[in-house]
Scaffold this active site. Structure first.
Site, PDB file in Angstrom:
ATOM      1  N   GLU A 221      14.984 -54.049 -42.560  1.00 28.39           N
ATOM      2  CA  GLU A 221      14.179 -52.868 -42.213  1.00 28.39           C
ATOM      3  C   GLU A 221      12.728 -52.936 -42.703  1.00 28.39           C
ATOM      4  O   GLU A 221      12.253 -52.051 -43.422  1.00 28.39           O
ATOM      5  CB  GLU A 221      14.844 -51.607 -42.752  1.00 28.39           C
ATOM      6  CG  GLU A 221      16.223 -51.363 -42.192  1.00 28.39           C
ATOM      7  CD  GLU A 221      16.848 -50.071 -42.675  1.00 28.39           C
ATOM      8  OE1 GLU A 221      17.789 -49.594 -42.018  1.00 28.39           O
ATOM      9  OE2 GLU A 221      16.399 -49.526 -43.712  1.00 28.39           O
ATOM     10  N   GLU A 426      24.137 -52.173 -39.869  1.00 29.56           N
ATOM     11  CA  GLU A 426      24.426 -50.964 -40.651  1.00 29.56           C
ATOM     12  C   GLU A 426      24.705 -49.817 -39.699  1.00 29.56           C
ATOM     13  O   GLU A 426      24.028 -49.656 -38.684  1.00 29.56           O
ATOM     14  CB  GLU A 426      23.252 -50.560 -41.552  1.00 29.56           C
ATOM     15  CG  GLU A 426      23.052 -51.383 -42.793  1.00 29.56           C
ATOM     16  CD  GLU A 426      21.907 -50.857 -43.655  1.00 29.56           C
ATOM     17  OE1 GLU A 426      21.635 -49.632 -43.627  1.00 29.56           O
ATOM     18  OE2 GLU A 426      21.277 -51.680 -44.335  1.00 29.56           O
TER      19      GLU A 426
END
Length: 535
Positions: A221, A426
């Site tokens: 991320e 995720e």
């Protein structure tokens, strides 16, 4: 008749009855598992007919089912075996930065307790575990100091133990945390020197662990990292300017672009290193993990549809387009102009084949409203730095049907990046820390809805090869501290006791129902297991 012959006949009959009993027991277990599927908790979002259609879906044999974690959120042991301070160690020590004033010095003590946590994963039936390495544990001073063999030895033991459990390690090089030394020395991601440090770090990791690690991601991320670290200042290094935040220093318009550019160059350097020196022999894959939000136009107007495109450009394709196509998205180039850093010819050379896969972290969706041709309320976002888009979770007071975002996001990535391999790295549901909640029906509903959306994307042709639930355990949730719980296992942070929630049983059953091995094959496998009843 001799006694020995009588005993032999009795033994043969007993063996036959026992064999038949095993088959009947296997049938009963299979039936009960099927009855305990997720449909009882989510029959409000699709019809019974659709549920049955979904349940016939089986994932490919090599599909990765796993759980995900990160070093700072799980490990603890913050100064153990030669590790020095990371940026998050320093940041969490600043008053007011974390909601409950907590830190990750102990977290869930995964550094010491990982063998027991691997047992929990084995019981779930997962075949992969996504984890990250602590850069500060391996290179406490970056390339300016020695390799910390204490950290190397720990991760070697851990990777070996993961593999012994029959689980595939899926390893991220950095999940927000870096050695604080690099921040002190030259300003970390704002300085081009970071590329040399990251390449040096990647080289050490590939050399020490790459013979066993077959899945690498460079960053987790990076879009969140630069937006919260350099635009709003809510993550380290806590740099920003008004109106985005009230930091002591920073430039919220320029610094996120500089940091992102250096992260992209660092990714390209690490991938080029892996391609040229390690991949042929180690036969692994390398990619990047992105936080994703599906942006739905708030209306059918052309302006709002274009705003949704700009929202993706300023959030996701900001990082992926340079890696895949060698250029920033058109929307960013048109709005930011000369403020956007440029790539050199040498940079573009290393951008070819720069991804084997994209990791998709998917939790939520937003409505996108145009602020370029329309007036947006003050303080509601929609600035030049955000692409003149106001993103909101609500429309007329109602929330967007978020599981749809999983399907849309996977198809978007598939179409934009030419059927690239995808992993859902995720996906999970957080609940406020309001006590010991073990019957986590909302988490079960969330996961089942999102997994249904994932199946639909795969039916449409998305090349999705894995799903990692966030997370196995409650853990340190960044600026929320321990106020939010994401675990399928409840953790008592005072004793470190792990207690399974309903979602753990549900996920275990889901994996059993949907993996490629048929139920008949599973029963035959149990029939052959001489220890089947010794449980």
């Amino acid at each position: 008749m001799k006694k020995s012959i009588v005993y032999e006949i009795m033994e043969t009959k007993s063996s036959m009855y026992l064999s038949q009993f095993r088959l009947w027991l296997c049938f009963i277990i299979t039936t009960l598992v099927s009855l305990s599927s997720s449909t009882r908790w989510y029959d409000d979002h699709i019809s019974l007919k659709e549920i049955h259609a979904e349940e016939t879906f089986h994932f490919p044999k090599n599909f990765l089912f796993g759980t995900a974690s990160s070093a700072y959120q799980y490990e603890g042991a913050y100064l153990t075996d030669g590790k020095t301070l990371s940026n998050w160690d320093v940041f969490t020590n600043i008053s007011g930065k974390i909601a409950d004033g907590s830190h990750g010095k102990v977290a869930v003590d995964h550094y010491h307790r990982y063998p027991g946590d691997l047992d929990l994963m084995e019981d779930l039936g997962v075949n992969s575990y996504r984890l990250s390495l602590s850069w500060a544990r391996i290179l406490p001073k970056g390339r300016f100091g020695d390799v910390n063999m204490g950290g190397i030895d720990h991760y070697n033991r851990m990777i070996n133990d993961i593999l012994k459990t029959g689980i595939e390690p899926f390893v991220t090089l950095t999940h927000y945390d870096i050695p604080q030394e690099l921040e002190y020395r030259y300003g970390s991601w704002l300085n081009p020197q970071i590329r040399e440090d990251f390449e040096h770090y990647a080289n050490i990791c590939f050399r020490h662990f790459g013979d066993r690690v077959k899945f690498w991601s460079t960053f987790n991320e990076p879009n969140v990292q630069v937006i919260l670290g350099y635009r709003t200042g809510t993550y380290p290094p806590s740099r920003c300017s008004k109106p985005f935040g009230n930091c002591s220093c920073g430039d919220s318009y320029i610094e996120p672009l500089v940091a992102a550019h250096n992260i992209i160059l660092s990714h390209l350097a690490a991938v080029n290193l892996y391609r040229t020196k390690f991949q042929e022999q180690q036969r692994g894959q390398i990619g990047i993990v992105m936080n994703t939000i599906w942006f739905e136009p708030i209306s059918d107007s052309l302006a709002d549809r274009l705003a949704a495109d700009r929202a993706q450009a300023f959030y996701l394709t900001w990082f992926l387009d340079p890696v895949v196509f060698g250029r920033y998205p058109r929307e960013m180039r048109e709005i930011l102009g000369d403020d956007l850093p440029e790539f050199t010819k040498d940079d573009l050379k290393s951008s070819k084949n720069a991804l084997d896969f994209i990791g998709i972290n998917q939790y939520t969706s937003r409505y996108a409203k145009d602020c370029l041709h329309s007036v947006c309320e003050p303080g509601k976002g929609g600035s030049r730095a955000e692409g003149f888009v106001y993103a909101n979770a609500l429309k007329d007071g109602l929330r967007l049907g978020e599981p749809v975002g999983m399907e849309e996001m996977l198809m978007y990535a598939t179409e934009r990046y030419k059927n690239i391999t995808l992993y859902v790295t995720e996906n999970g549901f957080g609940e406020n820390n309001t006590g010991v909640l073990l019957n986590d029906y909302q988490r079960v509903k969330f996961m089942s809805n999102y997994l249904d959306a994932l199946k639909r994307a795969m039916r449409k042709g998305a090349d999705v090869r894995g799903y990692f639930a966030w997370s196995l355990l409650d853990n340190f949730e960044w600026i929320s501290g321990y106020t939010i719980r994401f675990g399928m296992y409840h953790v008592d942070f005072s004793t470190q006791e792990r207690t399974p929630r309903l979602s753990a049983s549900w996920y275990k059953n889901f994996i059993f129902q949907h993996r490629a091995l048929s139920k008949d094959d599973w029963c035959l496998k149990q029939k052959e297991d001489t220890n089947f009843f010794l449980i």
